[in-house]
Design a protein around this motif. Structure first.
Motif, PDB file in Angstrom:
ATOM      1  N   VAL A 156      -6.220 -10.304   5.650  1.00 27.06           N
ATOM      2  CA  VAL A 156      -6.556  -8.886   5.530  1.00 27.06           C
ATOM      3  C   VAL A 156      -5.459  -7.988   6.087  1.00 27.06           C
ATOM      4  O   VAL A 156      -4.722  -8.355   7.003  1.00 27.06           O
ATOM      5  N   SER A 157      -5.374  -6.809   5.484  1.00 26.51           N
ATOM      6  CA  SER A 157      -4.624  -5.712   6.080  1.00 26.51           C
ATOM      7  C   SER A 157      -5.530  -5.049   7.107  1.00 26.51           C
ATOM      8  O   SER A 157      -6.712  -4.818   6.840  1.00 26.51           O
ATOM      9  N   THR A 158      -4.989  -4.748   8.274  1.00 25.54           N
ATOM     10  CA  THR A 158      -5.821  -4.179   9.336  1.00 25.54           C
ATOM     11  C   THR A 158      -5.760  -2.656   9.381  1.00 25.54           C
ATOM     12  O   THR A 158      -6.424  -2.041  10.210  1.00 25.54           O
ATOM     13  N   THR A 159      -4.996  -2.047   8.502  1.00 27.02           N
ATOM     14  CA  THR A 159      -4.830  -0.587   8.572  1.00 27.02           C
ATOM     15  C   THR A 159      -5.018   0.136   7.252  1.00 27.02           C
ATOM     16  O   THR A 159      -5.256   1.338   7.244  1.00 27.02           O
ATOM     17  N   GLN A 160      -4.927  -0.539   6.131  1.00 25.66           N
ATOM     18  CA  GLN A 160      -4.824   0.169   4.862  1.00 25.66           C
ATOM     19  C   GLN A 160      -6.170   0.500   4.222  1.00 25.66           C
ATOM     20  O   GLN A 160      -7.160  -0.204   4.401  1.00 25.66           O
ATOM     21  N   SER A 161      -6.166   1.585   3.448  1.00 26.17           N
ATOM     22  CA  SER A 161      -7.286   1.910   2.578  1.00 26.17           C
ATOM     23  C   SER A 161      -7.073   1.199   1.248  1.00 26.17           C
ATOM     24  O   SER A 161      -5.966   0.744   0.953  1.00 26.17           O
ATOM     25  N   PRO A 162      -8.113   1.095   0.414  1.00 26.80           N
ATOM     26  CA  PRO A 162      -7.912   0.478  -0.904  1.00 26.80           C
ATOM     27  C   PRO A 162      -6.811   1.166  -1.709  1.00 26.80           C
ATOM     28  O   PRO A 162      -6.021   0.506  -2.383  1.00 26.80           O
ATOM     29  N   GLU A 163      -6.756   2.493  -1.624  1.00 27.50           N
ATOM     30  CA  GLU A 163      -5.742   3.225  -2.395  1.00 27.50           C
ATOM     31  C   GLU A 163      -4.332   2.788  -2.001  1.00 27.50           C
ATOM     32  O   GLU A 163      -3.484   2.522  -2.856  1.00 27.50           O
ATOM     33  N   ASN A 164      -4.071   2.717  -0.692  1.00 30.41           N
ATOM     34  CA  ASN A 164      -2.746   2.300  -0.226  1.00 30.41           C
ATOM     35  C   ASN A 164      -2.480   0.831  -0.521  1.00 30.41           C
ATOM     36  O   ASN A 164      -1.368   0.439  -0.855  1.00 30.41           O
ATOM     37  N   ARG A 165      -3.520   0.025  -0.379  1.00 27.47           N
ATOM     38  CA  ARG A 165      -3.375  -1.424  -0.559  1.00 27.47           C
ATOM     39  C   ARG A 165      -2.954  -1.760  -1.988  1.00 27.47           C
ATOM     40  O   ARG A 165      -2.183  -2.690  -2.218  1.00 27.47           O
ATOM     41  N   PHE A 166      -3.466  -0.994  -2.944  1.00 28.18           N
ATOM     42  CA  PHE A 166      -3.292  -1.345  -4.356  1.00 28.18           C
ATOM     43  C   PHE A 166      -2.321  -0.449  -5.111  1.00 28.18           C
ATOM     44  O   PHE A 166      -2.115  -0.635  -6.311  1.00 28.18           O
ATOM     45  N   GLN A 167      -1.706   0.524  -4.424  1.00 29.97           N
ATOM     46  CA  GLN A 167      -0.979   1.558  -5.156  1.00 29.97           C
ATOM     47  C   GLN A 167       0.200   1.032  -5.965  1.00 29.97           C
ATOM     48  O   GLN A 167       0.581   1.624  -6.974  1.00 29.97           O
ATOM     49  N   ASN A 168       0.781  -0.084  -5.543  1.00 28.68           N
ATOM     50  CA  ASN A 168       1.921  -0.617  -6.286  1.00 28.68           C
ATOM     51  C   ASN A 168       1.553  -1.794  -7.182  1.00 28.68           C
ATOM     52  O   ASN A 168       2.426  -2.445  -7.741  1.00 28.68           O
ATOM     53  N   VAL A 169       0.258  -2.048  -7.279  1.00 32.03           N
ATOM     54  CA  VAL A 169      -0.206  -3.182  -8.079  1.00 32.03           C
ATOM     55  C   VAL A 169      -0.967  -2.715  -9.316  1.00 32.03           C
ATOM     56  O   VAL A 169      -0.845  -3.301 -10.389  1.00 32.03           O
ATOM     57  N   TYR A 170      -1.745  -1.643  -9.147  1.00 27.74           N
ATOM     58  CA  TYR A 170      -2.590  -1.160 -10.238  1.00 27.74           C
ATOM     59  C   TYR A 170      -2.274   0.295 -10.569  1.00 27.74           C
ATOM     60  O   TYR A 170      -1.692   1.018  -9.764  1.00 27.74           O
TER      61      TYR A 170
END
Length: 409
Positions: free
Chosen positions: A268-282
């Motif tokens: 897991v990422s301990t700091t990110q929101s879904p938007e930040n987590r996925f911004q370069n993937v989707y």
């Protein structure tokens, strides 16, 4: 080549410059053959591989080249690779390929590195050739892939295309700079078993506890020659790994999934929101589907929805996506633990409840709250009217479902 190189040394360099990459066993066989050929020189008689390469690399360093031994984590094979220590792909190839052909190289890297599996099919490679700013023919794309695979920049496993051993050594700095959202320099490479565990968990995202332990034992057996690995146990090893991962805001956590009673290890990422987590993937449209799915699930009384509900939701988005794409996204996000299927119903998954617990508490405060007794997150089926019911909810599942977020068991 510099004057104090023996013909033996020069021959090794010439072979590696020409081949680019050699399996460890092939290199050693070749080394022994060259020794036999140049045996008349006294310095060659007792020559061994590593001291010889140290001497060669001292000289090659003046020209920003090196011959390195690397272990290829995808297959466990070991390779010797001839690498430039300073160049980018563009500089490396500028006198060999056209501008249009050179642009295909980073495009291929991106296509591979941004996939969840870290590999693509030969068909994907051919299709990519027509998507370039200046397209190249599929025939030329096929030739380039073969050339770059032969010299170790890419690698085939079961007919799938991966980044190759030479790529990961020669262009590690380039990859870290240009694909920082997808990779980072490994901070625990000094202990290969730690690195292997992290690589497995980064790739999988989630593993059932029993599968993780089996995998841990297999990796122990594979790296048993290292003294620190002999007596390694799961929890102390993960504590050590998590100390390092904390510097990058990641963790590997054990969590109990209250809906089914199963236990999972999650990356897991301990700091990110879904938007930040996925911004370069989707795409933006695909990312908006993620919180919409969460809301659809978390606002139902049963805390789950059907696959049909998921497909119908895709057309209700501010910018709709196709039902086919919605189905693909659900499958991807379920595979890595963000959602979970039980009896063909869709629930929030174990990884979701660990990784995005803070996000859920902020964005869905009307439906969940942190329990002041057990310090876990309480999902309210019906809001309690007073403190008595808040206390009672901690013990009686008919009133609430208690979701344990990252609880250490």
């Amino acid at each position: 080549m510099v004057d104090d190189f023996l013909p033996f040394h020069k021959a090794i360099v010439m072979v590696m410059m020409g081949r680019g990459i050699m399996e460890k066993e092939d290199f050693i066989d070749n080394f022994d053959e060259l020794k036999d050929h140049y045996i008349e020189h006294p310095a060659v008689v007792d020559a061994e591989v590593e001291p010889t390469l140290e001497k060669i690399n001292e000289k090659l360093a003046n020209y920003d080249f090196a011959i390195s031994l690397t272990k290829y984590e995808y297959s466990g094979e070991e390779f010797y690779v001839f690498v430039s220590t300073t160049q980018s792909p563009e500089n490396r190839f500028q006198n060999v390929y056209t501008h249009e052909e050179i642009q295909f190289f980073p495009a291929l890297i991106k296509e591979i590195i941004t996939t969840e599996e870290a590999n693509i099919s030969p068909i994907d490679v051919l299709n990519l050739s027509s998507k370039l700013e200046t397209p190249i023919t599929k025939g030329r794309a096929e030739e380039l892939l073969e050339e770059w695979t032969d010299v170790g920049y890419f690698h085939r496993i079961d007919d799938m295309i991966f980044l190759g051993p030479r790529m990961l050594v020669e262009f590690n700095g380039y990859l870290a700079v240009h694909f920082a959202d997808y990779i980072q320099m490994c901070f625990i490479c000094k202990n290969t078993v730690y690195k292997a565990i992290v690589m497995v968990m980064m790739g999988r995202g989630i593993m059932e506890k029993e599968d993780f332990i089996d995998n841990f034992d297999e990796l122990k057996d594979h790296y048993i020659e290292h003294p620190a690995v002999v007596d390694a146990e799961v929890e102390p090893t993960l504590e050590k790994i998590n100390e390092k991962l904390a510097n990058y805001d990641f963790a590997i956590s054990l969590t109990k999934y209250e809906y089914s009673g199963e236990e999972f290890y999650v990356f897991v990422s301990t700091t990110q929101s879904p938007e930040n987590r996925f911004q370069n993937v989707y795409t933006h449209e695909e990312i908006q589907f993620f919180p919409a799915l969460i809301k659809e699930i978390i606002t139902t009384e049963e805390a789950n929805i059907s696959p049909i509900d998921v497909l119908n939701l895709s057309s209700k988005l501010e910018t709709p996506i196709t039902k086919g794409r919605a189905e693909e996204l659900l499958e991807e996000w379920t595979d890595v633990g963000y959602f979970h299927r039980i009896d063909d119903m869709i629930f929030l998954g174990p990884r979701m409840l660990v990784e995005f617990n803070g996000y859920l508490a902020v964005h869905f405060a009307d439906y969940i709250q942190m329990c002041f007794i057990c310090k876990n997150t309480v999902y309210k089926v019906s809001p309690p009217s007073d403190n008595f019911f808040k206390l009672w909810n901690c013990f009686k599942k008919s009133f609430v479902m208690i979701l344990h977020f990252g609880k250490k068991l």
